[in-house]
Structures are given as structure tokens and as C-alpha cells.
Design an enzyme around this catalytic site. Structure first.
Site, PDB file in Angstrom:
ATOM      1  N   SER A  69       0.851  -1.200   0.000  1.00  0.00           N
ATOM      2  CA  SER A  69       0.000   0.000   0.000  1.00  0.00           C
ATOM      3  C   SER A  69       0.884   1.247   0.000  1.00  0.00           C
ATOM      4  CB  SER A  69      -0.896   0.018   1.246  1.00  0.00           C
ATOM      5  OG  SER A  69      -1.435   1.322   1.408  1.00  0.00           O
ATOM      6  N   HIS A 123      -1.059  -1.117  -4.225  1.00  0.00           N
ATOM      7  CA  HIS A 123      -2.373  -0.801  -3.646  1.00  0.00           C
ATOM      8  C   HIS A 123      -2.443   0.699  -3.398  1.00  0.00           C
ATOM      9  CE1 HIS A 123      -6.022  -1.916  -1.396  1.00  0.00           C
ATOM     10  NE2 HIS A 123      -5.648  -1.073  -0.474  1.00  0.00           N
ATOM     11  N   ASP A 176      -4.551   3.659  -1.921  1.00  0.00           N
ATOM     12  CA  ASP A 176      -5.644   3.941  -0.975  1.00  0.00           C
ATOM     13  C   ASP A 176      -6.177   5.351  -1.155  1.00  0.00           C
ATOM     14  OD1 ASP A 176      -3.987   1.914   1.398  1.00  0.00           O
ATOM     15  OD2 ASP A 176      -6.020   1.586   0.642  1.00  0.00           O
ATOM     16  N   MET A 179      -8.780   8.220  -0.253  1.00  0.00           N
ATOM     17  CA  MET A 179      -9.615   8.582   0.899  1.00  0.00           C
ATOM     18  C   MET A 179     -10.147  10.006   0.717  1.00  0.00           C
ATOM     19  SD  MET A 179      -7.161   7.158   3.924  1.00  0.00           S
ATOM     20  CE  MET A 179      -6.583   5.468   3.896  1.00  0.00           C
ATOM     21  N   HIS A 213      -8.160   1.254  -4.202  1.00  0.00           N
ATOM     22  CA  HIS A 213      -9.147   1.017  -3.137  1.00  0.00           C
ATOM     23  C   HIS A 213      -9.851   2.329  -2.856  1.00  0.00           C
ATOM     24  CE1 HIS A 213      -9.635  -0.106   1.431  1.00  0.00           C
ATOM     25  NE2 HIS A 213     -10.806   0.006   0.799  1.00  0.00           N
ATOM     26  N   MET A 261     -11.978   4.500  -0.875  1.00  0.00           N
ATOM     27  CA  MET A 261     -12.630   4.736   0.407  1.00  0.00           C
ATOM     28  C   MET A 261     -13.281   6.118   0.317  1.00  0.00           C
ATOM     29  SD  MET A 261      -9.668   3.191   2.846  1.00  0.00           S
ATOM     30  CE  MET A 261      -8.436   3.343   1.548  1.00  0.00           C
ATOM     31  N   MET A 290     -11.560  -5.913   4.815  1.00  0.00           N
ATOM     32  CA  MET A 290     -10.859  -4.947   5.656  1.00  0.00           C
ATOM     33  C   MET A 290     -10.604  -5.586   7.014  1.00  0.00           C
ATOM     34  SD  MET A 290     -10.235  -2.371   3.878  1.00  0.00           S
ATOM     35  CE  MET A 290      -9.446  -1.502   5.234  1.00  0.00           C
ATOM     36  N   ASP A 325      -6.750  -6.648   3.807  1.00  0.00           N
ATOM     37  CA  ASP A 325      -6.178  -5.313   3.859  1.00  0.00           C
ATOM     38  C   ASP A 325      -6.192  -4.732   5.268  1.00  0.00           C
ATOM     39  OD1 ASP A 325      -7.091  -2.200   2.115  1.00  0.00           O
ATOM     40  OD2 ASP A 325      -5.336  -2.793   3.278  1.00  0.00           O
TER      41      ASP A 325
HETATM   42  C1  DX5 Z   1      -6.488   1.449   5.397  1.00  0.00           C
HETATM   43  C2  DX5 Z   1      -6.012   1.022   4.008  1.00  0.00           C
HETATM   44  C3  DX5 Z   1      -4.950  -0.049   4.059  1.00  0.00           C
HETATM   45  C4  DX5 Z   1      -3.675   0.380   4.804  1.00  0.00           C
HETATM   46  C5  DX5 Z   1      -2.761  -0.807   4.981  1.00  0.00           C
HETATM   47  O1  DX5 Z   1      -7.654   2.233   5.261  1.00  0.00           O
HETATM   48  O2  DX5 Z   1      -7.087   0.531   3.236  1.00  0.00           O
HETATM   49  O3  DX5 Z   1      -4.615  -0.417   2.715  1.00  0.00           O
HETATM   50  O4  DX5 Z   1      -3.021   1.375   4.049  1.00  0.00           O
HETATM   51  O5  DX5 Z   1      -1.647  -0.384   5.756  1.00  0.00           O
HETATM   52  P1  DX5 Z   1      -1.042  -1.364   6.895  1.00  0.00           P
HETATM   53  O6  DX5 Z   1      -0.526  -2.573   6.162  1.00  0.00           O
HETATM   54  O7  DX5 Z   1       0.077  -0.541   7.508  1.00  0.00           O
HETATM   55  O8  DX5 Z   1      -2.156  -1.689   7.823  1.00  0.00           O
HETATM   56 ZN    ZN Z   2      -6.556  -0.305   1.283  1.00  0.00          ZN
END
Ligand code: DX5
Ligand code: ZN
Length: 227
Positions: free
Chosen positions: A12, A37, A39, A41, A73, A75, A144, A182
Site C-alpha cells: 500500500s 495498492h 488507498d 480517501m 481502493h 474509500m 478490511m 487489507d
Molecule cells: C487502510 C487502508 C490499508 C492500509 C494498509 O484504510 O485501506 O490499505 O493502508 O496499511 P497497513 O498494512 O500498515 O495496515
Molecule cells: Zn486499502
């Protein structure tokens, strides 16, 4: 049902050093990561803001050069608004939260119509039954194992049972779909998570953080899952 898929490692980039994102993400690709990955947000669906299509566009060339796939991903609330932008930026996979879209069947179709692999995901407290009707339609399901919004959190132990139950459902209705997990994944629990049926591991802080190199961290994960 025996699975022939080998385990994918998906670092990620949220955990990467943003002052040198290209170099850090390239290290992961050259270390043998399969997916990157990304992320996304929006500060509404989750209490944090990260980045948008510009990050996907920036990573596209190095994904091509390192033979990795961009696993986005989302979010974000109402993700349908941005599917085309992320597809145009170069996303290979787009995963939406069932909690964030009113019509997930239509959203999954829309992602596929854009020529992108379609994923669905759910928060730790959301029951698997929410996925039941669309399970046969998706290319991947993301479990998740932390509450979304931040990297570096602890793996929620109950996730392993949820992965196991999802594995059974997928083996029945969609055995070739990826089962991605994840949040809070490290060499300490990767074996347990894969043993429960995961085929893709998202790993942020255990790849880009800590004293070891990215390559050593990726290698440790491969060793932990026996591949
Ligand atoms: C959290 C993300 C994850 C996160 C994973 O909302 O969706 O992908 O970045 O990071 P670690 O592996 O440090 O939990
Ligand atoms: Zn993620």
C-alpha cells in the site's frame, strides 16, 4: 476446491515516503510486488484524506516498467462519480465499499464496462451477507482487517474467521475471484491469513516502514506464506 492462484503481494503506497514516492514504489515493484495498492480517501467515508486520480496517473508508467498492477481502493462516498477518472488515470482494479454506494450491482457493472477489474469491499463490522447477491459478479473481494482510514493499525483478530467464511462462499459461487485482505498484515500473521483463504495481501507499514529494506520486507512476506 483447490485454488491454483499464487499469493499476490500488494504494497500500500499510503505507507510509502511521499517525498520520494516514485522511487519507493519502484523499489516495491522491483522487489517482486505483484500489485501496488492505492488507498484513495475523501475525508468523508473515512476520517482521512489521501490522494485522487493524479496518484494513479503518476504511478502508471512505473507500474508498466515493473510489471505491477494498480489496485485502487476507493474509500470514498458515492464512488460512481469517479470511476471514469480513475480508469482514465490507469487503474487496473477498482474496489468500492458496499457501504458507500447505493447500487453496488450497477457500480460493479460500470467498472467492468470501463475495462477495469471490479472489486467490492466491506468494513470490519459489515456482515458478509451484504455481498451475497453480487459475489458471482466481482473479480475480487477485499476484506478490511482494520477500520479503514489509516495505515499502521493492528490486525483485527476476528478477521481470520471472516476470511474463512468468505473463502467458502467464493469456492461455491466464484472460485477464481481474488480474496484480498487489507490492514495490519505482516510476516507474523500472513501465514494465518493465507491459510484462511486469502490470495492477495495488502501490506503497507510492513513493507515501507521499519528498519529493513522494501526488498527484505517483501521477501519476508513471501517466506511467511511459503512462496
Ligand atoms: C487502510 C487502508 C490499508 C492500509 C494498509 O484504510 O485501506 O490499505 O493502508 O496499511 P497497513 O498494512 O500498515 O495496515
Ligand atoms: Zn486499502
Amino acid at each position: 476446491m483447490s485454488r491454483i492462484q499464487n499469493i499476490k503481494i500488494a504494497p500500500s503506497i499510503l505507507a510509502a515516503d511521499f517525498a520520494r514516492l516514485e522511487a519507493h514504489a519502484r523499489e516495491a515493484g522491483e522487489a517482486g510486488a505483484d500489485w501496488l495498492h492505492v488507498d484513495v480517501m475523501d475525508g468523508r467515508f473515512v476520517p482521512n484524506i489521501s490522494f485522487g486520480p493524479v496518484a494513479v496517473r503518476a504511478l502508471r508508467p512505473l507500474a508498466n516498467e515493473t510489471n505491477t498492477l494498480l489496485d485502487v481502493h476507493l474509500m470514498i462516498e458515492d464512488p460512481d462519480r469517479y470511476l471514469e477518472d480513475f480508469a482514465a488515470a490507469g487503474a487496473d482494479r477498482l474496489t468500492v465499499h458496499v457501504e458507500a454506494t447505493r447500487h453496488s450491482h450497477r457500480t460493479i457493472q460500470a467498472i467492468k464496462d470501463l475495462g477495469v477489474k471490479a472489486g467490492v469491499t466491506l468494513n470490519p463490522a459489515t456482515p458478509l451477507v451484504m455481498l451475497e447477491e453480487i459475489l458471482p459478479e466481482v473479480d475480487l473481494v477485499l476484506i478490511m482487517s482494520v477500520n479503514p482510514g489509516f495505515g499502521g493499525q493492528r490486525y483485527i483478530p476476528g478477521s481470520t474467521d471472516k476470511i474463512r467464511r468468505l473463502r467458502r462462499l467464493l469456492d461455491d459461487v466464484n472460485p477464481t475471484a481474488w480474496l484480498e485482505v487489507d490492514g495490519g498484515i505482516s510476516p507474523a500473521n500472513a501465514g494465518e491469513v493465507v491459510g484462511a483463504g486469502a490470495t492477495v495481501l495488502v501490506v503497507g507499514s510492513a513493507v515501507f516502514g521499519g528498519p529493513k529494506s522494501v526488498a527484505e520486507n517483501v521477501a519476508d512476506l513471501r517466506t511467511a506464506v511459503g512462496q
